[in-house]
Enzyme design. Structure first.
Site, short mmCIF file in Angstrom:
data_model
loop_
_atom_site.label_atom_id
_atom_site.label_comp_id
_atom_site.label_asym_id
_atom_site.label_seq_id
_atom_site.Cartn_x
_atom_site.Cartn_y
_atom_site.Cartn_z
N GLY A 54 20.90 -51.25 51.62
CA GLY A 54 22.39 -50.99 52.65
C GLY A 54 22.10 -49.36 52.10
O GLY A 54 21.38 -49.24 51.64
N GLU A 77 31.43 -52.34 37.55
CA GLU A 77 32.51 -51.49 37.50
C GLU A 77 32.83 -51.14 39.91
O GLU A 77 33.88 -51.44 40.27
CB GLU A 77 32.87 -49.99 37.72
CG GLU A 77 33.39 -48.98 36.91
CD GLU A 77 34.65 -49.68 36.91
OE1 GLU A 77 34.61 -49.18 35.93
OE2 GLU A 77 35.84 -48.87 37.76
N LYS A 107 38.87 -58.42 45.17
CA LYS A 107 38.87 -57.59 44.63
C LYS A 107 40.64 -57.80 43.32
O LYS A 107 40.17 -56.77 42.25
CB LYS A 107 39.06 -55.80 45.13
CG LYS A 107 38.09 -55.21 46.17
CD LYS A 107 38.24 -54.16 46.75
CE LYS A 107 37.16 -53.43 47.84
NZ LYS A 107 37.75 -52.88 48.40
#
Lengths: 350, 350
Positions: free
Chosen positions: A12, A145, A222
């Protein structure tokens, strides 16, 4: 000359970004990494025969590169896997196999998978010693990261800090869609929540289904990844309150405006003082901030994270937390930092 | 067990900060760096018999630790040198000898020395291979995070970015004293420049002789260090205009206030578009910023640097750019990152 053979899982936006950067930066990467050349040998797609697939224009022989069979990826002989799919599975199974069965390093942008299985993947990789003949590097690597705030280098900053600093508190704006919506609602009080979310979709900032963004779930994943690095453990997910920007009413927003305060959607984790062993207080939700707060001024789609430590007071990092190139370039920075430190053809120190 | 033998050159604020952190974090560093233990074996001071020297309270046997003879430092058998002195010499001569004659890694906070000799030191270190028997690491290292903005991790961020990103522009507030003075003058229009500088001195933000800060020279050195990493070369110093905050008049400040703009003291370097080979446009001086600029909101003693690249748009990092612990902890982060990557006792990946 060392050839580093790469696979991309998922093609994607982010997967194609990785592919494009590898082409665009081939010579620069080679020069800066002691001559090691990164080559994409396989790309795993979900459906090989999907109609209307858009591929990079310069992609030559897609029939040789694309596959929908993970075993074909591994049979191609791969040193590093760039994973850019969505959800826990089959991503984790693929990456576990890459590490354990094939001695591959893995670099992921998949926060949902990594929030659940990051510690396991890192333990598996630490237990594997690459065979000198097969591997371009002396140590397997797990790069992530890109799982938090894309190109904003919060993960490596936290990893480096944690050798010397005791992290006391983290607060972050880590969902660009939510921050865009809150910024628009503040600057244009006449607009409705639904209209601004539609506007974010039209601009490509929000997904067709924005639930994960506006409910706080995306930001929550996150936060879990950051907690793992900053505090070396994982809290019980069920104990963390998660609310989204969809809980804010027009009255709350106009009240904040009148007081000169701003709502930001903030993820936070802090060491409880006095608790022993030190507990963590974590939360995800709208937070009312005054102008003295480092996240008060972060408008639009910006992501930003502030870290408080004993030696440093507060450090804040901000930038674009989403998008094809911010995310893909973060994955390639992971690759480069790994190769510079552990590659058999070592780069000269910068 | 690996013992890493360290020397500290200079025992002022920063040198003592390094000493203190090594004591405070001994166990944590050892645990996180695969058992390698950092021990300070010598501290070089300028004058061993200076009256009224203040030493850390917990410093045992200072008569064995302190010396004013650099040869005594080297005779002690040192693996890594933490340099926290001021000025180009004798710092460069000491560090050159450390690298070339004794195979030491070096970590410095000395921007004036590093702006002049950084590239030379890095080349010397890259040419040296540590002897396995003598060294705890597989590669010599030159650390200099602390030369720019102390604990704000701009150096490592730039180094990592440069593998993948083309840096187009850097702008930074890198002198905390200047930023403090400009902030105070804006918030308190009734105060004079001289009064605010005296206030900064009383608060410990400015040196007894503030010339280097208010003239822009301190910021200029930091710009030169950043340019070396971001653009891989050094411009001709003489071609860069350097002005300080001492050139701003009360009229200019009140004019800015009336327009809703703010003066910041900004160092900048940008690639000239169209030039081939690409030239750099660099400047140091007061810059008038509007609210949309990432450095507009950075008040007080904060340091902050924004980097623009092709893939990332803009990344901004901010935090405390000076002080004992922000500076000393940056030096120890350098040490830890070096040992984690190149130490013979490797840490588990974080």
């Amino acid at each position: 000359m060392t050839i580093v053979r790469a696979a991309i899982l998922g093609f994607g936006t982010v997967g194609q970004g990785v592919y494009n950067i590898v082409q665009q930066r081939r010579e620069a990467l080679k020069e800066r990494l002691g001559g090691a050349e990164l080559v994409v040998v396989k790309v795993l797609v979900r459906d090989l025969h999907r109609p209307n697939r858009v591929l990079p224009e310069h992609l030559e022989h897609p029939e040789d590169l694309l596959t929908d069979d993970i075993d074909e990826v591994f049979r191609a002989g791969v040193h590093v896997v760039f994973e850019a799919t969505v959800g826990e599975e089959p991503a984790f199974t693929y990456l576990r196999r890459a590490v354990v069965e094939h001695g591959c390093s893995v670099i992921t942008a998949n926060k949902v998978m990594f929030a659940r299985y990051g510690a396991v993947l890192q333990e598996l990789a630490a237990a594997c010693v690459p065979t000198p003949a097969a591997s371009p590097a002396t140590r397997l690597y797990v790069g992530f990261e890109a799982t938090v705030a894309a190109g904003v280098p919060i993960i490596k900053t936290l990893q480096n800090m944690c050798y010397v600093q005791d992290v006391r508190r983290i607060e972050g704006i880590v969902n660009g869609t939510s921050n865009y919506v809150l910024t628009e609602l503040r600057e244009h009080p006449e607009k409705t929540f639904d209209a601004v979310v539609r506007q974010a979709q039209e601009l490509g900032y929000a997904e067709a289904d924005p639930t994960s963004d506006v409910s706080g779930q995306d930001a929550f994943m996150k936060l879990l990844v950051m907690i793992g690095i900053a505090f070396g453990r994982q809290p019980d997910r069920a104990t963390i309150p998660v609310t989204g920007i969809d809980t804010l009413t027009p009255e709350m927003l106009s009240d904040a405006r009148a007081k000169g305060l701003r709502y930001r959607h903030v993820v936070s984790a802090a060491v409880e003082s006095g608790a022993s062993p030190a507990g963590l207080t974590c939360a995800v939700g709208p937070m009312l901030l005054g102008p003295e707060h480092p996240l008060y001024h972060m408008d639009g789609t910006t992501s930003a994270v502030t870290v408080w430590t004993g030696y440093l007071d507060a450090i804040t990092i901000s930038g674009p937390g989403a998008g094809m190139y911010p995310t893909a370039s973060a994955m390639l920075e992971d690759y480069a930092v790994w190769m510079a430190a552990f590659g058999r053809s070592r780069a000269a120190p910068a």
